[in-house]
Structure formats: C-alpha cells, structure tokens
Design a protein around this motif. Structure first.
Motif, mmCIF file in Angstrom:
data_model
loop_
_atom_site.group_PDB
_atom_site.id
_atom_site.type_symbol
_atom_site.label_atom_id
_atom_site.label_comp_id
_atom_site.label_asym_id
_atom_site.label_seq_id
_atom_site.Cartn_x
_atom_site.Cartn_y
_atom_site.Cartn_z
ATOM 1 N N ASP A 150 0.812 -1.212 0.000
ATOM 2 C CA ASP A 150 0.000 0.000 0.000
ATOM 3 C C ASP A 150 0.849 1.269 0.000
ATOM 4 O O ASP A 150 0.388 2.327 -0.438
ATOM 5 C CB ASP A 150 -0.929 0.024 1.218
ATOM 6 C CG ASP A 150 -2.044 -1.004 1.103
ATOM 7 O OD1 ASP A 150 -2.532 -1.215 -0.022
ATOM 8 O OD2 ASP A 150 -2.408 -1.602 2.121
ATOM 9 N N PHE A 151 2.083 1.180 0.488
ATOM 10 C CA PHE A 151 2.943 2.367 0.528
ATOM 11 C C PHE A 151 3.287 2.846 -0.879
ATOM 12 O O PHE A 151 3.636 4.005 -1.077
ATOM 13 C CB PHE A 151 4.235 2.078 1.298
ATOM 14 C CG PHE A 151 4.032 1.668 2.734
ATOM 15 C CD1 PHE A 151 2.820 1.868 3.377
ATOM 16 C CD2 PHE A 151 5.058 1.071 3.442
ATOM 17 C CE1 PHE A 151 2.622 1.485 4.699
ATOM 18 C CE2 PHE A 151 4.893 0.684 4.764
ATOM 19 C CZ PHE A 151 3.666 0.884 5.393
ATOM 20 N N ASN A 152 3.170 1.943 -1.845
ATOM 21 C CA ASN A 152 3.464 2.299 -3.224
ATOM 22 C C ASN A 152 2.460 3.294 -3.787
ATOM 23 O O ASN A 152 2.714 3.944 -4.807
ATOM 24 C CB ASN A 152 3.472 1.027 -4.094
ATOM 25 C CG ASN A 152 4.137 1.241 -5.435
ATOM 26 O OD1 ASN A 152 5.197 1.842 -5.512
ATOM 27 N ND2 ASN A 152 3.507 0.752 -6.490
ATOM 28 N N ASP A 153 1.302 3.430 -3.114
ATOM 29 C CA ASP A 153 0.252 4.341 -3.588
ATOM 30 C C ASP A 153 0.488 5.787 -3.156
ATOM 31 O O ASP A 153 -0.171 6.698 -3.653
ATOM 32 C CB ASP A 153 -1.112 3.887 -3.058
ATOM 33 C CG ASP A 153 -1.494 2.501 -3.560
ATOM 34 O OD1 ASP A 153 -1.063 2.141 -4.674
ATOM 35 O OD2 ASP A 153 -2.211 1.786 -2.831
ATOM 36 N N ALA A 154 1.408 6.006 -2.223
ATOM 37 C CA ALA A 154 1.660 7.363 -1.722
ATOM 38 C C ALA A 154 2.275 8.213 -2.823
ATOM 39 O O ALA A 154 3.214 7.806 -3.503
ATOM 40 C CB ALA A 154 2.591 7.305 -0.512
ATOM 41 N N LEU A 155 1.736 9.423 -2.994
ATOM 42 C CA LEU A 155 2.194 10.326 -4.048
ATOM 43 C C LEU A 155 2.730 11.619 -3.468
ATOM 44 O O LEU A 155 2.272 12.088 -2.417
ATOM 45 C CB LEU A 155 1.044 10.644 -5.013
ATOM 46 C CG LEU A 155 0.366 9.450 -5.711
ATOM 47 C CD1 LEU A 155 -0.801 9.934 -6.547
ATOM 48 C CD2 LEU A 155 1.355 8.665 -6.551
ATOM 49 N N ASP A 156 3.697 12.221 -4.160
ATOM 50 C CA ASP A 156 4.181 13.520 -3.726
ATOM 51 C C ASP A 156 3.252 14.601 -4.256
ATOM 52 O O ASP A 156 2.218 14.309 -4.887
ATOM 53 C CB ASP A 156 5.638 13.745 -4.158
ATOM 54 C CG ASP A 156 5.823 13.837 -5.674
ATOM 55 O OD1 ASP A 156 4.823 14.002 -6.410
ATOM 56 O OD2 ASP A 156 6.982 13.772 -6.131
ATOM 57 N N THR A 157 3.587 15.863 -4.039
ATOM 58 C CA THR A 157 2.698 16.964 -4.426
ATOM 59 C C THR A 157 2.607 17.130 -5.937
ATOM 60 O O THR A 157 1.741 17.847 -6.428
ATOM 61 C CB THR A 157 3.170 18.279 -3.790
ATOM 62 O OG1 THR A 157 4.540 18.512 -4.152
ATOM 63 C CG2 THR A 157 3.047 18.219 -2.275
ATOM 64 N N LYS A 158 3.490 16.466 -6.675
ATOM 65 C CA LYS A 158 3.456 16.518 -8.134
ATOM 66 C C LYS A 158 2.722 15.309 -8.723
ATOM 67 O O LYS A 158 2.647 15.150 -9.944
ATOM 68 C CB LYS A 158 4.880 16.560 -8.701
ATOM 69 C CG LYS A 158 5.743 17.686 -8.167
ATOM 70 C CD LYS A 158 5.220 19.054 -8.553
ATOM 71 C CE LYS A 158 6.156 20.157 -8.057
ATOM 72 N NZ LYS A 158 5.629 21.505 -8.361
ATOM 73 N N GLY A 159 2.200 14.453 -7.838
ATOM 74 C CA GLY A 159 1.477 13.281 -8.298
ATOM 75 C C GLY A 159 2.353 12.113 -8.674
ATOM 76 O O GLY A 159 1.888 11.141 -9.281
ATOM 77 N N LYS A 160 3.630 12.155 -8.287
ATOM 78 C CA LYS A 160 4.563 11.073 -8.572
ATOM 79 C C LYS A 160 4.756 10.221 -7.325
ATOM 80 O O LYS A 160 4.528 10.687 -6.212
ATOM 81 C CB LYS A 160 5.899 11.641 -9.047
ATOM 82 C CG LYS A 160 5.801 12.414 -10.359
ATOM 83 C CD LYS A 160 7.160 12.937 -10.796
ATOM 84 C CE LYS A 160 7.054 13.675 -12.123
ATOM 85 N NZ LYS A 160 8.370 14.192 -12.579
ATOM 86 N N PRO A 161 5.189 8.956 -7.493
ATOM 87 C CA PRO A 161 5.386 8.093 -6.317
ATOM 88 C C PRO A 161 6.299 8.751 -5.289
ATOM 89 O O PRO A 161 7.375 9.257 -5.634
ATOM 90 C CB PRO A 161 6.027 6.843 -6.908
ATOM 91 C CG PRO A 161 5.521 6.798 -8.314
ATOM 92 C CD PRO A 161 5.445 8.230 -8.751
ATOM 93 N N LEU A 162 5.857 8.746 -4.052
ATOM 94 C CA LEU A 162 6.592 9.409 -2.980
ATOM 95 C C LEU A 162 7.754 8.554 -2.489
ATOM 96 O O LEU A 162 8.845 9.056 -2.207
ATOM 97 C CB LEU A 162 5.637 9.708 -1.822
ATOM 98 C CG LEU A 162 6.191 10.408 -0.591
ATOM 99 C CD1 LEU A 162 6.816 11.760 -0.966
ATOM 100 C CD2 LEU A 162 5.079 10.621 0.439
#
Length: 295
Positions: free
Chosen positions: A220-232
């Motif tokens: 599920d951590f793979n779903d986290a996105l940064d503010t640009k919408g890219k993987p965090l």
C-alpha cells in the motif's frame, strides 16, 4: 560567506526562544537567508553547512535543532526561516491538512536519500512492518510528533488505516527510544535518516543485540504520491550497513522505503537575485551532499 548558527527549541516554545535571542544576534542575522536544518552532526546540518559554503553574494544562516521536518515546515510558514531541508513526505502530510499553506512552499532541489529504519525488539517475533498492522497490542516509538519518523508514519497510516491501531509513543531522542524497544517497553521504533546514521550506528553498537532491523515495506505504501502526483517512496534496501549487531548473518539485508531529502523555500520570503544565488549554492553543494550519504 559568514554564517551564524542559532539553536532553536521545539516548536511549542519557539516564540520564547526567539524572544530570548540577543540583540547582537538579531542584528547579525539581518539580510541573511535563514535555512532550517537539523541537529548538529546530522545529515541536514551537514547539508546546510555545504550549501552555506557554496553561497556567493548572500549570507546563509543555519538554524539547527528545530525538532524535525514538520517543525521546519512550520518555521518556514511562520517566517522564522526562509528555506529548509526536510523530507518530501512532510509536504504531502501538510497538503492533506492545508493546501494553501503547502502552496507557499516550493521545492528547489533534491538531496541525499533517506531510509525508513524500522527497528523492533528481537524477542517480539516481528520481522516486518506488516506484522504490526491492525494490532493495538503493539506500540511504535516515533521519537517526537514532528520527527521524520512521525511524518512517514502519518503517510503510512494515510495509505493503510490498519496502522492507525498501533499505539504511538514518543521518547524525544533516538537512543532512548531504542533503549525502550530493547528492554521490551515498546515494540518497535521508526527512524528516518540517511544511510549509516551515527545515531543508528550507536544503537547498533550499544544495544543492537536485543534489536532487529526489520523490513519496512507494504504494497500500500506504493500508492503514496508527492505533491506533483509522482510516487513518494521508492522500494529500496539497506544492506550490510549496521554490521555490529543489526545486520549480521541472516539479517544482513532488509527491504524498506526511501525518498530523497529536499530543499524548500517559502516563495514569499526569497525572491529575485537572492533566490537565484541561493539555488545556485544548493546545486553546487548537491553532489557533495549526495556522495556523503547515498549508497
């Protein structure tokens, strides 16, 4: 360029600390770009020093011992710092609660990699972060509510609310947190730092025989996105780094998540020629900083 080092207390008593600064220090700081970093000897402090060394035609004042990424963010938003070094997931956490505040901050460079170090009591039977998901009997020490570990944990919970069941505790420093885990008082701890952190090295040497560096990945951590919408987060590995106790034999390598620390500015505080010179200093220092902590 001349640098002035200030030490800030935790955010809760920040205003009192600022009021106690001497007139001489305030006068010296006038016109300088205030860069929030981290504790002396840590990766953020090292990075700040290298940036200040590369600065031309501007003074950069390092603010240290701020309390962590979220404290740095708050200091930048309040105007007590013009720029800061912090975890990218701190901005993601801020954006969930205050999009307007997040918009005031701009990322200007990516620095070294930081890794989630998930350390548990060896007798607990836990060897992966998924083992504690959804279990209120377990506890996790995040050191402080503004620490890097607390920031990353909040993002883990946002991606999988099963982790919200785990009891959060705070010990104020990594060594005490590790001692509580080693004694069985707390189940695990989460510390986010550059690889080979001195704090973790000390923990490895002094009490690592009672601890395990466990896997810290969850699909599920793979779903986290940064503010640009890219993987965090990047799914990564810590291999043969803490070799006194934590990474010997079978436990020589663990899976974890990593991200790059970043330099941010308050867009309302640094502009024009000062902004250009600041960004230039950051980019001139970037490779030195990465070479110190990237593996």
């Amino acid at each position: 360029m001349k640098k002035l080092y200030l030490t800030c207390c935790r955010v809760g008593v920040l205003m009192g600390a600022i009021a106690s600064l001497s007139f001489a220090n305030i006068a010296m700081a006038e016109g300088a770009i205030k860069l929030c970093t981290g504790s002396e000897g840590g990766a953020y402090h090292f990075a700040g020093e290298r940036i200040a060394e590369k600065a031309k035609n501007i003074d950069i004042e390092l603010v240290v011992d701020t309390g962590g990424t979220m404290a740095n963010i708050e200091l930048a938003l309040d105007g007590d710092c013009d720029a800061f070094i912090g975890q990218q997931d701190g901005i993601s956490k801020l954006k969930r609660s205050d999009k307007n505040a997040a918009f005031k901050l701009k990322r200007v460079a990516l620095l070294h990699k930081e890794y989630a170090h998930f350390i548990c009591n060896k007798e607990s039977g836990i060897d992966a972060i998924t083992d504690i998901e959804g279990n209120a009997e377990y506890s996790i020490d995040l050191i402080s509510d503004s620490s890097g570990g607390a920031v990353t944990w909040a993002n883990f919970v946002a991606e999988d609310d099963g982790y919200a069941a785990v009891k959060k505790v705070y010990s104020e420093d990594a060594y005490t947190a590790a001692s509580n885990v080693a004694s069985g008082e707390t189940t695990c701890m989460l510390l986010v730092s550059g690889i080979g952190s001195g704090a973790i090295g000390e923990i490895d040497t002094d009490m690592g025989s009672d601890l395990i560096l466990a896997n810290a990945t969850d699909k599920d951590f793979n779903d986290a996105l940064d503010t640009k919408g890219k993987p965090l987060y990047e799914f990564d590995e810590i291999s043969k780094t803490y070799e006194v106790n934590l990474q010997t034999g079978f436990w020589a390598s663990v899976e974890t998540v990593s991200m790059r620390a970043a330099v941010y500015i308050n867009k309302t505080k640094i502009k024009g020629k000062d902004l250009k010179q600041f960004i230039r200093a950051v980019n001139k220092a970037k490779d030195v900083i990465r070479s110190e902590f990237d593996r």
